[in-house]
Motif scaffolding. Sequence first.
Motif, PDB file in Angstrom:
ATOM      1  N   TRP A  21      -3.494  -1.279   7.258  1.00  0.00           N
ATOM      2  CA  TRP A  21      -2.756  -1.356   6.003  1.00  0.00           C
ATOM      3  C   TRP A  21      -2.537   0.047   5.460  1.00  0.00           C
ATOM      4  CZ3 TRP A  21      -0.361  -5.605   5.316  1.00  0.00           C
ATOM      5  CH2 TRP A  21      -0.926  -6.834   5.659  1.00  0.00           C
ATOM      6  N   CYS A  22      -1.377   0.259   4.879  1.00  0.00           N
ATOM      7  CA  CYS A  22      -1.077   1.555   4.271  1.00  0.00           C
ATOM      8  C   CYS A  22      -1.783   1.660   2.911  1.00  0.00           C
ATOM      9  CB  CYS A  22       0.426   1.738   4.107  1.00  0.00           C
ATOM     10  SG  CYS A  22       1.220   0.477   3.100  1.00  0.00           S
ATOM     11  N   VAL A  23      -1.841   2.848   2.382  1.00  0.00           N
ATOM     12  CA  VAL A  23      -2.518   3.090   1.111  1.00  0.00           C
ATOM     13  C   VAL A  23      -1.855   2.294  -0.012  1.00  0.00           C
ATOM     14  CG1 VAL A  23      -3.101   4.848  -0.600  1.00  0.00           C
ATOM     15  CG2 VAL A  23      -3.340   5.344   1.834  1.00  0.00           C
ATOM     16  N   ARG A  24      -0.537   2.244   0.004  1.00  0.00           N
ATOM     17  CA  ARG A  24       0.184   1.499  -1.042  1.00  0.00           C
ATOM     18  C   ARG A  24      -0.256   0.047  -1.079  1.00  0.00           C
ATOM     19  NH1 ARG A  24       6.159  -0.640  -1.008  1.00  0.00           N
ATOM     20  NH2 ARG A  24       6.231  -1.522  -3.071  1.00  0.00           N
ATOM     21  N   TYR A  25      -0.363  -0.596   0.092  1.00  0.00           N
ATOM     22  CA  TYR A  25      -0.790  -1.991   0.135  1.00  0.00           C
ATOM     23  C   TYR A  25      -2.228  -2.128  -0.353  1.00  0.00           C
ATOM     24  CZ  TYR A  25      -1.958  -6.664   1.543  1.00  0.00           C
ATOM     25  OH  TYR A  25      -2.381  -7.968   1.513  1.00  0.00           O
ATOM     26  N   GLN A  26      -3.083  -1.227   0.049  1.00  0.00           N
ATOM     27  CA  GLN A  26      -4.480  -1.282  -0.358  1.00  0.00           C
ATOM     28  C   GLN A  26      -4.615  -1.184  -1.881  1.00  0.00           C
ATOM     29  OE1 GLN A  26      -6.436   1.800   1.860  1.00  0.00           O
ATOM     30  NE2 GLN A  26      -6.207   0.728   3.799  1.00  0.00           N
ATOM     31  N   GLU A  27      -3.745  -0.417  -2.509  1.00  0.00           N
ATOM     32  CA  GLU A  27      -3.822  -0.233  -3.960  1.00  0.00           C
ATOM     33  C   GLU A  27      -3.092  -1.329  -4.750  1.00  0.00           C
ATOM     34  OE1 GLU A  27      -2.250   3.698  -4.459  1.00  0.00           O
ATOM     35  OE2 GLU A  27      -4.132   4.649  -3.828  1.00  0.00           O
ATOM     36  N   THR A  28      -1.959  -1.812  -4.232  1.00  0.00           N
ATOM     37  CA  THR A  28      -1.117  -2.731  -5.000  1.00  0.00           C
ATOM     38  C   THR A  28      -1.035  -4.139  -4.414  1.00  0.00           C
ATOM     39  OG1 THR A  28       0.891  -2.205  -3.766  1.00  0.00           O
ATOM     40  CG2 THR A  28       0.378  -0.810  -5.678  1.00  0.00           C
ATOM     41  N   HIS A  29      -1.404  -4.313  -3.160  1.00  0.00           N
ATOM     42  CA  HIS A  29      -1.279  -5.577  -2.422  1.00  0.00           C
ATOM     43  C   HIS A  29       0.179  -6.010  -2.288  1.00  0.00           C
ATOM     44  CE1 HIS A  29      -5.542  -6.219  -1.935  1.00  0.00           C
ATOM     45  NE2 HIS A  29      -5.679  -5.755  -3.166  1.00  0.00           N
ATOM     46  N   LYS A  30       1.100  -5.037  -2.377  1.00  0.00           N
ATOM     47  CA  LYS A  30       2.516  -5.277  -2.109  1.00  0.00           C
ATOM     48  C   LYS A  30       2.821  -4.692  -0.744  1.00  0.00           C
ATOM     49  CE  LYS A  30       3.956  -5.234  -6.899  1.00  0.00           C
ATOM     50  NZ  LYS A  30       4.782  -4.584  -7.914  1.00  0.00           N
ATOM     51  N   ARG A  31       3.421  -5.514   0.099  1.00  0.00           N
ATOM     52  CA  ARG A  31       3.703  -5.061   1.461  1.00  0.00           C
ATOM     53  C   ARG A  31       4.769  -3.985   1.486  1.00  0.00           C
ATOM     54  NH1 ARG A  31       2.515  -9.574   5.812  1.00  0.00           N
ATOM     55  NH2 ARG A  31       0.848 -10.598   4.701  1.00  0.00           N
TER      56      ARG A  31
END
Length: 52
Positions: A21-31
Amino acid sequence: MCDYTEVQYKCGDVRYTVRAWCVRYQETHKRCAPNVVAIEYRLDELCGEHIQ
């Protein structure tokens, strides 16, 4: 981008599984946009076949 593996099956079906998972997904849970980094051929498996 999140890293994915493209998995190809005997029937021609293609699925994508997450490798990381990318950092963005880890922080926001948006794919985010997928980044296919590997292709796996499961030509001995039929579509929908699961190992239990």
